[in-house]
Design a protein around this motif. Structure first.
Motif, PDB file in Angstrom:
ATOM      1  N   MET A  27      45.866 159.082 -31.623  1.00 15.07           N
ATOM      2  CA  MET A  27      44.628 159.653 -32.142  1.00 15.07           C
ATOM      3  C   MET A  27      43.752 160.279 -31.063  1.00 15.07           C
ATOM      4  SD  MET A  27      44.337 159.532 -35.426  1.00 15.07           S
ATOM      5  CE  MET A  27      46.082 159.877 -35.571  1.00 15.07           C
ATOM      6  N   GLY A  28      44.046 160.014 -29.775  1.00 13.04           N
ATOM      7  CA  GLY A  28      43.256 160.607 -28.706  1.00 13.04           C
ATOM      8  C   GLY A  28      42.312 159.647 -28.010  1.00 13.04           C
ATOM      9  N   LYS A  29      42.621 158.351 -28.046  1.00 16.42           N
ATOM     10  CA  LYS A  29      41.740 157.356 -27.423  1.00 16.42           C
ATOM     11  C   LYS A  29      41.630 157.572 -25.918  1.00 16.42           C
ATOM     12  CE  LYS A  29      44.333 154.046 -29.068  1.00 16.42           C
ATOM     13  NZ  LYS A  29      45.247 154.871 -29.897  1.00 16.42           N
ATOM     14  N   THR A  30      42.775 157.726 -25.258  1.00 16.59           N
ATOM     15  CA  THR A  30      42.766 157.949 -23.812  1.00 16.59           C
ATOM     16  C   THR A  30      42.113 159.278 -23.480  1.00 16.59           C
ATOM     17  OG1 THR A  30      44.763 156.603 -23.510  1.00 16.59           O
ATOM     18  CG2 THR A  30      44.225 158.168 -21.763  1.00 16.59           C
ATOM     19  N   THR A  31      42.385 160.290 -24.284  1.00 18.84           N
ATOM     20  CA  THR A  31      41.789 161.602 -24.054  1.00 18.84           C
ATOM     21  C   THR A  31      40.267 161.534 -24.171  1.00 18.84           C
ATOM     22  OG1 THR A  31      43.767 162.703 -24.898  1.00 18.84           O
ATOM     23  CG2 THR A  31      41.745 163.999 -24.819  1.00 18.84           C
ATOM     24  N   LEU A  32      39.764 160.834 -25.189  1.00 15.81           N
ATOM     25  CA  LEU A  32      38.317 160.692 -25.339  1.00 15.81           C
ATOM     26  C   LEU A  32      37.728 159.968 -24.133  1.00 15.81           C
ATOM     27  CD1 LEU A  32      35.644 160.830 -26.856  1.00 15.81           C
ATOM     28  CD2 LEU A  32      36.353 158.831 -28.190  1.00 15.81           C
ATOM     29  N   ALA A  33      38.368 158.883 -23.696  1.00 14.77           N
ATOM     30  CA  ALA A  33      37.854 158.151 -22.531  1.00 14.77           C
ATOM     31  C   ALA A  33      37.870 159.020 -21.278  1.00 14.77           C
ATOM     32  CB  ALA A  33      38.674 156.883 -22.305  1.00 14.77           C
ATOM     33  N   SER A  34      38.844 159.922 -21.171  1.00  8.99           N
ATOM     34  CA  SER A  34      38.934 160.786 -19.995  1.00  8.99           C
ATOM     35  C   SER A  34      37.798 161.793 -19.930  1.00  8.99           C
ATOM     36  CB  SER A  34      40.276 161.537 -19.981  1.00  8.99           C
ATOM     37  OG  SER A  34      40.306 162.589 -20.943  1.00  8.99           O
ATOM     38  N   GLU A  35      37.090 161.988 -21.038  1.00  6.26           N
ATOM     39  CA  GLU A  35      35.965 162.920 -21.075  1.00  6.26           C
ATOM     40  C   GLU A  35      34.674 162.285 -20.550  1.00  6.26           C
ATOM     41  OE1 GLU A  35      35.645 164.382 -25.057  1.00  6.26           O
ATOM     42  OE2 GLU A  35      37.759 164.932 -25.168  1.00  6.26           O
ATOM     43  N   PHE A  36      34.658 160.951 -20.396  1.00  4.46           N
ATOM     44  CA  PHE A  36      33.476 160.278 -19.865  1.00  4.46           C
ATOM     45  C   PHE A  36      33.298 160.684 -18.392  1.00  4.46           C
ATOM     46  CE2 PHE A  36      33.645 158.200 -23.773  1.00  4.46           C
ATOM     47  CZ  PHE A  36      32.615 157.291 -23.933  1.00  4.46           C
ATOM     48  N   PRO A  37      32.092 160.539 -17.851  1.00  4.07           N
ATOM     49  CA  PRO A  37      31.846 161.002 -16.478  1.00  4.07           C
ATOM     50  C   PRO A  37      32.746 160.310 -15.450  1.00  4.07           C
ATOM     51  CG  PRO A  37      29.771 160.558 -17.619  1.00  4.07           C
ATOM     52  CD  PRO A  37      30.862 160.037 -18.495  1.00  4.07           C
ATOM     53  N   ALA A  38      33.435 161.091 -14.629  1.00  3.72           N
ATOM     54  CA  ALA A  38      34.239 160.625 -13.489  1.00  3.72           C
ATOM     55  C   ALA A  38      34.950 159.300 -13.783  1.00  3.72           C
ATOM     56  CB  ALA A  38      33.353 160.495 -12.255  1.00  3.72           C
ATOM     57  N   PRO A  39      35.849 159.272 -14.770  1.00  3.11           N
ATOM     58  CA  PRO A  39      36.485 158.004 -15.137  1.00  3.11           C
ATOM     59  C   PRO A  39      37.531 157.559 -14.128  1.00  3.11           C
ATOM     60  CG  PRO A  39      37.447 159.796 -16.398  1.00  3.11           C
ATOM     61  CD  PRO A  39      36.318 160.395 -15.592  1.00  3.11           C
ATOM     62  N   VAL A  40      37.598 156.252 -13.898  1.00  2.00           N
ATOM     63  CA  VAL A  40      38.653 155.625 -13.108  1.00  2.00           C
ATOM     64  C   VAL A  40      39.422 154.706 -14.052  1.00  2.00           C
ATOM     65  CG1 VAL A  40      39.226 154.137 -11.158  1.00  2.00           C
ATOM     66  CG2 VAL A  40      37.287 155.723 -11.000  1.00  2.00           C
ATOM     67  N   PHE A  41      40.714 154.967 -14.215  1.00  2.00           N
ATOM     68  CA  PHE A  41      41.516 154.242 -15.185  1.00  2.00           C
ATOM     69  C   PHE A  41      42.224 153.052 -14.541  1.00  2.00           C
ATOM     70  CE2 PHE A  41      40.687 157.866 -17.707  1.00  2.00           C
ATOM     71  CZ  PHE A  41      41.044 157.581 -19.026  1.00  2.00           C
ATOM     72  N   LEU A  42      42.094 151.882 -15.178  1.00  2.00           N
ATOM     73  CA  LEU A  42      42.940 150.731 -14.874  1.00  2.00           C
ATOM     74  C   LEU A  42      43.986 150.694 -15.979  1.00  2.00           C
ATOM     75  CD1 LEU A  42      40.394 147.958 -13.792  1.00  2.00           C
ATOM     76  CD2 LEU A  42      41.192 149.981 -12.554  1.00  2.00           C
ATOM     77  N   GLN A  43      45.179 151.162 -15.663  1.00  2.00           N
ATOM     78  CA  GLN A  43      46.228 151.317 -16.664  1.00  2.00           C
ATOM     79  C   GLN A  43      47.183 150.124 -16.617  1.00  2.00           C
ATOM     80  OE1 GLN A  43      47.336 155.356 -15.165  1.00  2.00           O
ATOM     81  NE2 GLN A  43      47.257 155.909 -17.341  1.00  2.00           N
ATOM     82  N   VAL A  44      47.304 149.464 -17.752  1.00  2.00           N
ATOM     83  CA  VAL A  44      48.260 148.359 -17.860  1.00  2.00           C
ATOM     84  C   VAL A  44      49.367 148.706 -18.843  1.00  2.00           C
ATOM     85  CG1 VAL A  44      46.677 146.552 -17.124  1.00  2.00           C
ATOM     86  CG2 VAL A  44      46.740 147.200 -19.528  1.00  2.00           C
ATOM     87  N   GLU A  45      49.471 149.977 -19.211  1.00  2.00           N
ATOM     88  CA  GLU A  45      50.536 150.447 -20.074  1.00  2.00           C
ATOM     89  C   GLU A  45      50.904 151.867 -19.689  1.00  2.00           C
ATOM     90  OE1 GLU A  45      49.542 152.247 -24.049  1.00  2.00           O
ATOM     91  OE2 GLU A  45      47.923 150.769 -23.943  1.00  2.00           O
ATOM     92  N   ASP A  46      52.133 152.241 -19.968  1.00  2.00           N
ATOM     93  CA  ASP A  46      52.539 153.628 -19.801  1.00  2.00           C
ATOM     94  C   ASP A  46      51.988 154.419 -20.984  1.00  2.00           C
ATOM     95  OD1 ASP A  46      54.029 153.164 -17.476  1.00  2.00           O
ATOM     96  OD2 ASP A  46      55.728 152.448 -18.662  1.00  2.00           O
ATOM     97  N   GLY A  47      51.875 155.712 -20.819  1.00  2.60           N
ATOM     98  CA  GLY A  47      51.435 156.517 -21.948  1.00  2.60           C
ATOM     99  C   GLY A  47      50.322 157.491 -21.627  1.00  2.60           C
ATOM    100  N   THR A  48      50.200 157.898 -20.355  1.00  2.00           N
ATOM    101  CA  THR A  48      49.227 158.933 -20.022  1.00  2.00           C
ATOM    102  C   THR A  48      49.609 160.230 -20.723  1.00  2.00           C
ATOM    103  OG1 THR A  48      48.909 157.957 -17.831  1.00  2.00           O
ATOM    104  CG2 THR A  48      48.152 160.221 -18.143  1.00  2.00           C
ATOM    105  N   PRO A  49      48.703 160.834 -21.490  1.00  2.00           N
ATOM    106  CA  PRO A  49      49.020 162.119 -22.124  1.00  2.00           C
ATOM    107  C   PRO A  49      49.508 163.133 -21.092  1.00  2.00           C
ATOM    108  CG  PRO A  49      46.971 161.242 -22.996  1.00  2.00           C
ATOM    109  CD  PRO A  49      47.354 160.353 -21.843  1.00  2.00           C
ATOM    110  N   GLY A  50      50.527 163.895 -21.452  1.00  2.00           N
ATOM    111  CA  GLY A  50      51.164 164.795 -20.507  1.00  2.00           C
ATOM    112  C   GLY A  50      50.274 165.882 -19.973  1.00  2.00           C
TER     113      GLY A  50
END
Length: 258
Positions: A27-50
């Motif tokens: 649905m775009g959860k990661t994409t929406l979070a990536s729009e927040f100011p200067a996000p730093v991701f702590l990723q515990v799963e694979d699945g970064t949008p290409g």
């Protein structure tokens, strides 16, 4: 020191937002979070949008690594403005594994009577306190991401019904419901159509799901999903890729869309 009536002050929200974004896959959860100011991701799963490039520590495979990453953001210089944890439901097994390691349990069910899940509460709270420290002392917003699940609600006031919920153990769901300032449900509108529009829906009638492809951010609770917000966000906002944060930002304290 004793409290006096002279200590009364007018206060309002001034710190960056803490939000939990959840919904079905894709649905775009990661994409929406990536729009927040200067996000730093702590990723515990694979699945970064290409088509996204994220600031990330890479895939973290233990709770200790997640907490170390939070510690690095707290003690070292960086330009990050939003902590994003992606995702909570993939982090939960790592928390259970740490609980079992610390207590020498074979599984989270080993102590019985739900005691393993009770023990996990303090680990969740340590994680949240780390995120809150970044918010309080470093001025970082916090965005938690989670997938949804469908639960049956046995409501004594009506017949049982299904709803979307956060895909976490109920104790963890309760902790995050209390802690965050907004729970945002991201989903696509669906309409149900009968094959024969003149036929009455019921036994023998074939129906199919349809929709216009629009995705929506829901910020107020409904019987069919969990949501909330403390910011006066409208109950429903259309999510257009690249414009989701811009739609939310005017409702956050001391925040403006970029």
């Amino acid at each position: 020191m004793a409290i006096s009536i002279n200590d009364l002050r007018r206060v309002q929200a001034t710190q960056p937002p803490r939000v939990l974004i959840y919904g079905p896959p894709g649905m775009g959860k990661t994409t929406l979070a990536s729009e927040f100011p200067a996000p730093v991701f702590l990723q515990v799963e694979d699945g970064t949008p290409g088509d996204l490039e994220l600031a990330s520590f890479g895939r973290l495979t233990s709770l200790d690594e997640v907490m170390d990453a939070i510690g690095a953001l707290y003690t070292e210089e960086h330009d990050g403005q939003t902590l994003v944890i992606d995702s909570l439901d993939k982090l939960e097994p790592l928390i259970w594994a740490k609980v079992c390691q610390d207590n020498n349990w074979q599984s989270i069910e080993t102590p019985g009577y739900g005691k393993g899940y009770v023990a996990a509460d303090s680990y969740w709270r340590d994680l949240i306190e780390g995120a809150n420290a970044l918010r309080r002392d470093k001025g970082m917003g916090v965005a938690y991401i989670a997938h949804s699940t469908i639960e049956t609600v046995n409501d004594p006031m009506t017949a049982a019904y299904s709803r979307f919920d956060i895909r976490l153990h109920k104790r963890a769901v309760g902790i995050f419901q209390d802690e965050v300032d907004a729970i945002l449900f991201l989903n696509q509108d669906v309409t149900i159509k009968a094959d024969d529009p003149k036929a009455k829906q019921g036994a023998g009638t074939r129906v199919r799901a349809d929709g216009g492809g629009n995705r929506w951010i829901y910020a107020a609770p409904r019987p069919m999903f969990v949501a909330k917000n403390r910011y006066g966000i409208p109950d429903k906002l259309m999510y257009e890729r690249g414009k989701g944060y811009a739609a939310l930002a005017p409702h956050f304290p001391n925040t403006a869309a970029e």
